[in-house]
Design a protein around this motif. Structure first.
Motif, short mmCIF file in Angstrom:
data_model
loop_
_atom_site.label_atom_id
_atom_site.label_comp_id
_atom_site.label_asym_id
_atom_site.label_seq_id
_atom_site.Cartn_x
_atom_site.Cartn_y
_atom_site.Cartn_z
N HIS A 83 26.70 44.53 39.53
CA HIS A 83 27.40 43.32 39.79
C HIS A 83 28.87 43.47 40.27
N GLY A 84 29.38 44.56 40.84
CA GLY A 84 30.67 44.95 41.08
C GLY A 84 30.71 44.76 42.88
N PRO A 85 31.83 44.61 43.19
CA PRO A 85 32.86 44.27 42.54
C PRO A 85 32.77 42.80 42.14
N THR A 86 33.87 42.36 41.10
CA THR A 86 33.64 41.00 40.70
C THR A 86 35.11 40.08 41.05
N LEU A 87 34.95 38.93 40.90
CA LEU A 87 36.25 37.97 41.15
C LEU A 87 37.28 38.34 40.11
N LEU A 88 36.91 39.00 39.40
CA LEU A 88 38.34 39.59 38.29
C LEU A 88 38.86 40.89 38.56
N ASP A 89 38.21 41.63 39.42
CA ASP A 89 38.79 43.00 39.71
C ASP A 89 40.17 43.07 39.86
N ALA A 90 40.99 44.12 39.49
CA ALA A 90 42.59 44.33 39.58
C ALA A 90 42.87 44.43 40.99
N ASP A 93 41.27 43.71 47.13
CA ASP A 93 40.38 43.82 48.36
C ASP A 93 39.10 43.87 47.78
N ASP A 94 38.94 44.38 46.54
CA ASP A 94 37.60 44.19 45.79
C ASP A 94 37.38 42.72 45.37
N ARG A 95 38.35 41.97 44.86
CA ARG A 95 37.83 40.60 44.81
C ARG A 95 37.66 39.84 46.15
N PHE A 96 38.19 40.37 47.18
CA PHE A 96 38.07 39.77 48.42
C PHE A 96 36.41 39.87 48.70
N ALA A 97 35.98 41.12 48.60
CA ALA A 97 34.75 41.42 48.91
C ALA A 97 33.68 40.41 48.22
N ARG A 98 33.84 40.10 46.79
CA ARG A 98 33.09 39.30 46.09
C ARG A 98 33.26 37.87 46.95
N ILE A 99 34.48 37.45 47.10
CA ILE A 99 34.68 35.88 47.67
C ILE A 99 34.14 35.98 49.07
#
Length: 281
Positions: A83-90, A93-99
């Protein structure tokens, strides 16, 4: 009592090709399908998504199946992090991948004529305080909700055991944090209600009714987050089905058995019989 519109989740049919899974569900008599975007079923990251989505929309129409789009694929973004990356990652860029994945899911849902797009918050990363996590979630959902507004497809956030947003109370906290935007709705998993909510599953349905956009259903035991076939857990289903009917909910109620794909065709048939018979054990 009006009959619920029943679907089955493709995350419980991962041993079948997508067209075979859809044909199975139509032949059994399901009303629709909960489509998890994943590498084996409408891969959201592979080339030609628009053309594949058009073909799928035609196939769903031919089979008479409605659809909701689910985004809980375990490794669709990262082969090493469930389930990674998530909307909560620090990492932004990781958050944007989920967005970006969620926005793509909203657009796919619009092209399929889906009644909702499902998502969840993710687990709070180690070392992240709760206020920061909630703010990250709210900020990350902003562009997704804009896409939902533009397409007319509601975003249905699911309370997930172990996640930042784990309960109905957490959903209401997010709703207030965002200013109660119109495209924000709720995915209610009946098993999760049995697992950890203070209210009964039937009472959860009634409490959630104004925001209910998607329903997942399976059996479960109190305090144990394990999706079970009907009859293997503790849920009293007739009151739940009555509550869904009483609320006037018109979306799909999707059987969610993601760890039982090895027996998917048999369980799809058994689940439909159980729910059509009113959930009586």
């Amino acid at each position: 009592m009006s009959r619920p519109r029943l679907g089955y989740g493709t995350n419980g049919l991962t041993d079948l090709r997508l067209d075979d899974a859809l044909t199975l569900l139509a032949d059994l008599g399901y009303d629709g399908v909960g489509l998890t975007l994943d590498h084996m079923h409408l891969d959201p990251l592979a080339p030609g998504l628009a053309a594949r989505t058009r073909r799928l929309a035609h196939r769903l129409d031919t089979l008479g199946l409605s659809v909701t789009v689910e985004t809980g694929a375990r490794y669709v973004l990262d082969p090493r992090r469930k389930h990674g990356p998530t909307l909560l990652d620090a990492d932004p860029d990781d958050r944007f991948a989920r967005i970006r994945l969620l926005i793509r899911a909203v657009r796919v849902a619009a092209d399929l004529g889906a009644h909702a797009v499902h998502c969840f918050s993710g687990i709070t990363p180690p070392g992240t305080d709760e206020d920061t996590a909630w703010q990250r979630l709210a900020d990350a959902l902003g562009p997704v909700l804009e896409a939902a507004e533009d397409t007319g497809v509601p975003l249905a956030v699911e309370p997930e055991p172990g996640h930042l947003l784990a309960t109905l109370a957490g959903f209401h906290h997010l709703r207030r944090l965002l200013g109660d935007p119109a495209p924000l709705g709720l995915t209610l998993d009946i098993g999760h209600c049995q697992c950890l909510e203070p209210l009964s599953p039937a009472d959860c349905v009634r409490e959630a009714a104004p925001w209910l956009r998607h329903v997942q259903i399976e059996d479960m035991r109190r305090g144990v987050h394990e999706h079970l076939p009907f009859g293997d857990g503790e849920i009293d289903f007739p009151p739940v089905l009555h509550a869904l009917a009483d609320t006037g909910y018109q979306g799909l109620t999707v059987v969610e058995l993601p760890r039982h794909s090895h027996a998917g065709p048999e369980l799809a048939a058994q689940s439909l019989r159980f729910l059509r018979d009113g959930g009586t054990r």
